[in-house]
Design a protein around this motif. Structure first.
Motif, short mmCIF file in Angstrom:
data_model
loop_
_atom_site.label_atom_id
_atom_site.label_comp_id
_atom_site.label_asym_id
_atom_site.label_seq_id
_atom_site.Cartn_x
_atom_site.Cartn_y
_atom_site.Cartn_z
N LEU A 278 0.74 -1.40 -0.10
CA LEU A 278 -0.06 0.07 0.12
C LEU A 278 0.63 1.10 -0.35
O LEU A 278 0.11 2.77 -0.88
CB LEU A 278 -0.74 -0.19 1.16
CG LEU A 278 -1.97 -0.92 1.45
CD1 LEU A 278 -2.55 -1.05 2.37
CD2 LEU A 278 -2.81 -1.01 -0.28
N SER A 279 1.53 1.13 0.80
CA SER A 279 2.76 2.32 0.57
C SER A 279 4.24 2.39 -0.16
O SER A 279 4.46 3.72 -0.64
CB SER A 279 3.44 2.56 2.65
OG SER A 279 4.25 1.49 2.85
N GLY A 280 4.59 1.39 -1.20
CA GLY A 280 5.67 1.40 -1.75
C GLY A 280 5.49 2.31 -2.70
O GLY A 280 6.14 2.72 -3.68
N LYS A 281 3.85 2.56 -4.31
CA LYS A 281 4.18 3.56 -4.38
C LYS A 281 4.70 5.09 -4.20
O LYS A 281 4.74 5.89 -4.80
CB LYS A 281 2.69 3.81 -5.33
CG LYS A 281 1.91 4.40 -4.69
CD LYS A 281 0.98 4.13 -5.04
CE LYS A 281 -0.85 5.17 -4.14
NZ LYS A 281 -2.39 4.10 -5.33
N HIS A 282 5.11 5.57 -2.72
CA HIS A 282 4.98 6.69 -2.38
C HIS A 282 6.21 7.15 -2.16
O HIS A 282 6.57 8.17 -1.94
CB HIS A 282 4.45 6.71 -0.54
CG HIS A 282 2.34 6.87 -0.86
ND1 HIS A 282 2.03 7.86 -1.60
CD2 HIS A 282 0.73 5.73 -0.56
CE1 HIS A 282 0.68 7.39 -1.71
NE2 HIS A 282 0.63 6.40 -1.09
N THR A 284 10.31 7.40 -3.01
CA THR A 284 10.61 8.33 -3.60
C THR A 284 12.46 7.19 -4.45
O THR A 284 12.59 7.03 -3.50
CB THR A 284 10.69 9.72 -4.00
OG1 THR A 284 11.51 10.12 -2.46
CG2 THR A 284 9.87 10.59 -2.64
N GLY A 285 12.42 7.87 -5.41
CA GLY A 285 13.43 7.19 -6.02
C GLY A 285 13.42 6.70 -7.33
O GLY A 285 12.04 5.89 -7.17
N ARG A 286 14.28 6.19 -7.99
CA ARG A 286 14.23 4.80 -8.49
C ARG A 286 13.53 3.71 -8.59
O ARG A 286 14.14 3.44 -6.91
CB ARG A 286 15.65 4.54 -9.71
CG ARG A 286 16.27 6.08 -10.13
CD ARG A 286 15.59 6.38 -11.86
NE ARG A 286 15.41 7.03 -12.11
CZ ARG A 286 15.36 8.37 -12.31
NH1 ARG A 286 13.74 7.87 -13.06
NH2 ARG A 286 15.76 9.62 -13.71
N ALA A 287 13.60 2.62 -9.12
CA ALA A 287 12.74 1.28 -8.89
C ALA A 287 13.93 0.61 -7.93
O ALA A 287 14.65 0.01 -7.03
CB ALA A 287 11.55 0.71 -9.83
N THR A 288 15.29 0.87 -8.88
CA THR A 288 16.19 0.15 -8.48
C THR A 288 16.74 0.61 -7.41
O THR A 288 18.00 0.16 -6.60
CB THR A 288 17.45 -0.14 -9.80
OG1 THR A 288 17.81 1.40 -9.91
CG2 THR A 288 16.87 -0.83 -10.55
N SER A 289 16.58 1.60 -6.70
CA SER A 289 17.74 1.93 -6.04
C SER A 289 16.74 2.02 -4.84
O SER A 289 16.96 1.55 -3.20
CB SER A 289 17.74 3.97 -5.60
OG SER A 289 18.70 3.71 -6.64
N GLY A 329 7.51 -5.01 -4.72
CA GLY A 329 7.26 -5.59 -5.08
C GLY A 329 6.39 -3.84 -5.75
O GLY A 329 6.21 -4.46 -7.38
N VAL A 330 5.74 -3.27 -5.23
CA VAL A 330 5.21 -2.55 -6.02
C VAL A 330 5.64 -1.84 -7.17
O VAL A 330 5.59 -1.48 -8.44
CB VAL A 330 4.21 -1.55 -4.98
CG1 VAL A 330 3.84 0.02 -5.91
CG2 VAL A 330 2.85 -2.33 -4.27
N ARG A 331 6.57 -1.17 -6.95
CA ARG A 331 7.86 -0.70 -7.03
C ARG A 331 8.22 -1.37 -8.84
O ARG A 331 8.09 -0.61 -10.22
CB ARG A 331 9.13 -0.23 -6.61
CG ARG A 331 8.65 1.28 -5.47
CD ARG A 331 8.03 2.01 -6.17
NE ARG A 331 8.97 3.21 -7.47
CZ ARG A 331 9.45 3.77 -7.08
NH1 ARG A 331 10.05 4.67 -5.60
NH2 ARG A 331 10.13 4.35 -7.92
N PHE A 332 8.47 -2.25 -8.84
CA PHE A 332 9.30 -2.98 -10.11
C PHE A 332 7.63 -3.26 -10.73
O PHE A 332 8.10 -3.52 -12.13
CB PHE A 332 9.89 -4.24 -9.43
CG PHE A 332 11.27 -3.97 -8.64
CD1 PHE A 332 12.22 -3.64 -10.08
CD2 PHE A 332 12.08 -4.76 -7.97
CE1 PHE A 332 13.39 -2.45 -9.48
CE2 PHE A 332 13.35 -4.31 -6.92
CZ PHE A 332 13.77 -3.39 -8.02
N VAL A 333 6.35 -3.79 -10.42
CA VAL A 333 5.33 -4.37 -10.93
C VAL A 333 5.23 -3.12 -12.06
O VAL A 333 4.71 -3.12 -12.96
CB VAL A 333 4.65 -5.64 -10.74
CG1 VAL A 333 3.50 -4.99 -11.04
CG2 VAL A 333 5.02 -6.24 -9.77
N ALA A 334 5.47 -2.09 -11.11
CA ALA A 334 4.65 -1.54 -12.16
C ALA A 334 5.59 -0.77 -13.32
O ALA A 334 5.44 0.27 -14.44
CB ALA A 334 4.28 0.62 -11.27
#
Length: 419
Positions: A278-282, A284-289, A329-334
């Motif tokens: 729920l909070s992953g999309k908030h 900041t920064g690149r998904a890899t970082s 997971g949220v950052r990478f799948v997005a």
């Protein structure tokens, strides 16, 4: 229109809400069965070599996702999401119901649950990649990241509910109650999926050549950054998956506790994963970082139960580990949703499921065998050390992600290399 956009996605998109219901029921049922059977084996069946018995169960529960990837990719490309979701869950409901009838009529031998676990894993191998593949057919483009967050949070929610309920259900109703509950969940899932409407894929403009579906190997060859990320995630999963084998043993031999404690440990992991999704999309920064930081935090969380074998500390550590998994997971799948061309998504997400899932049977078998010779605390420390190289590799990829963001791929440019 702005008032509509402010409402939660599940309330303003009924078809997405129906698929969400199907996802909750199916993934919750599968997780319930996995955790419930593991606890049934550890507490009621296997007096010796529990690690091997539970490891073999987890192998059968994860092997199909790795072996069936070409078949899954073809099925997802040729059939509608509704047909795949409905068909797989109704088939799973029938398998679970058959085992429930057997359990009601008499004692079920351990050998009989293995083929059932395998059959349900086959159904899940088609269901799981179908969920992210169907997102574009259910929501508008601007809702993709929100839908991705909801889907991953749903996976966490379903896992939490299934994992918490399973050991308690086994203790109170036995194997029959466990598999009967799974069958009911699968049946509800198939019904909900069948009621959803999926939009047909949009045809490209007449001046644009239609994108071609390519071989699975070609998809990854054209997406080197995403291929590297998937390899890192697979490496993380090689060690992280072992929690499902280690912590039933940890509950019994380290904490000397019962099903209630095991349920609380699973709940800690599930709540953390849900909050992370729920909070992953908030973040900041690149998904890899972000991924590198979260994987490092995950390693620290895994080490704590190996150093401090106290129930509150272990529950807190698992909650922290779950949060890291959910957030990354949220950052990478997005990122995958936006970077992969629409025509390649069925193949890519099937590949993603296979690459990550291929480590599950290996980890389950290896850590299951080690569990009969090493203490669960030692295995926790092995896990922690094992995921750190993947964190370093993700951090090294941040420059390549920056280049991807500066020149985002399109269907046309990604297909030029295959012309």
């Amino acid at each position: 229109m702005s008032d509509v956009r402010t409402r939660p996605l599940l309330l303003r998109n009924r078809d997405f809400a129906k698929v969400w219901t199907a996802q909750v029921m199916a993934q919750g049922a599968f997780r319930m069965l996995q955790v419930g059977l593991v606890w049934w084996i550890v507490s009621h069946v296997a007096a010796e070599r529990r690690g091997l018995a539970t490891g073999l169960l987890m192998v059968l529960g994860t092997l199909p996702a790795a072996l069936l990837v070409p078949v899954v990719a073809r099925v997802l490309a040729r059939h509608t999401g509704r047909a795949v979701l409905r068909g797989t869950t109704l088939a799973a409901a029938g398998v679970a119901a058959a085992l429930a009838v057997w359990a009601v009529l008499g004692a079920v031998p351990l050998a009989a649950v293995y083929p059932v676990a395998l059959a349900l894993a086959v159904c899940q191998a088609f269901f799981d990649p179908c969920i992210p593949t169907s997102v574009a057919a259910l929501v508008e483009a601007e809702d993709i990241e929100s839908a991705t967050a909801v889907n991953l949070a749903t996976l966490s929610l379903a896992g939490l509910a299934g994992a918490f309920t399973a050991p308690l259900l086994v203790e109170r109703t036995g194997l029959a109650g466990l598999v009967l509950g799974c069958a009911a969940c699968y049946a509800i899932s198939g019904t909900a999926a069948g009621l959803a409407r999926f939009r047909p894929p949009q045809d490209p403009p007449a001046s644009t050549p239609a994108p071609r579906r390519r071989r699975l190997r070609a998809i990854l060859a054209e997406l080197p950054l995403l291929r590297s990320i998937l390899l890192c995630l697979a490496a993380v999963n090689l060690f992280s998956t072992a929690v499902f084998v280690i912590f039933p043993l940890y509950t019994k031999s380290v904490l000397h506790a019962d099903a209630t404690t095991f349920a609380l440990l699973e709940a800690g992991l599930g709540v953390g994963t849900l909050l992370g999704a729920l909070s992953g999309k908030h973040l900041t920064g690149r998904a890899t970082s972000v991924g590198a930081v979260c994987v490092t935090g995950f390693a620290l969380a895994l080490a704590l139960p190996g150093l401090f074998p106290h129930r509150p500390a272990v529950i807190g550590a698992l909650a922290m580990a779950g949060w890291c998994v959910g957030a990354v997971g949220v950052r990478f799948v997005a990122l995958f949703q936006r970077a992969v061309p629409a025509a390649d998504k069925p193949g890519f997400f099937a590949l993603m499921q296979a690459m990550i899932g291929a480590t599950f049977p290996v980890a389950s078998l290896v850590f299951g065998l080690l569990g009969d010779h090493l203490s669960p605390q030692t295995l926790c420390l092995v896990q922690a050390v094992g995921v750190l190289p993947a964190a370093c590799a993700l951090y090294a990829l941040r420059g390549r992600e920056r280049a991807l963001a500066a020149a985002p791929p399109t269907e046309t440019t990604l297909l030029e290399g295959t012309a």
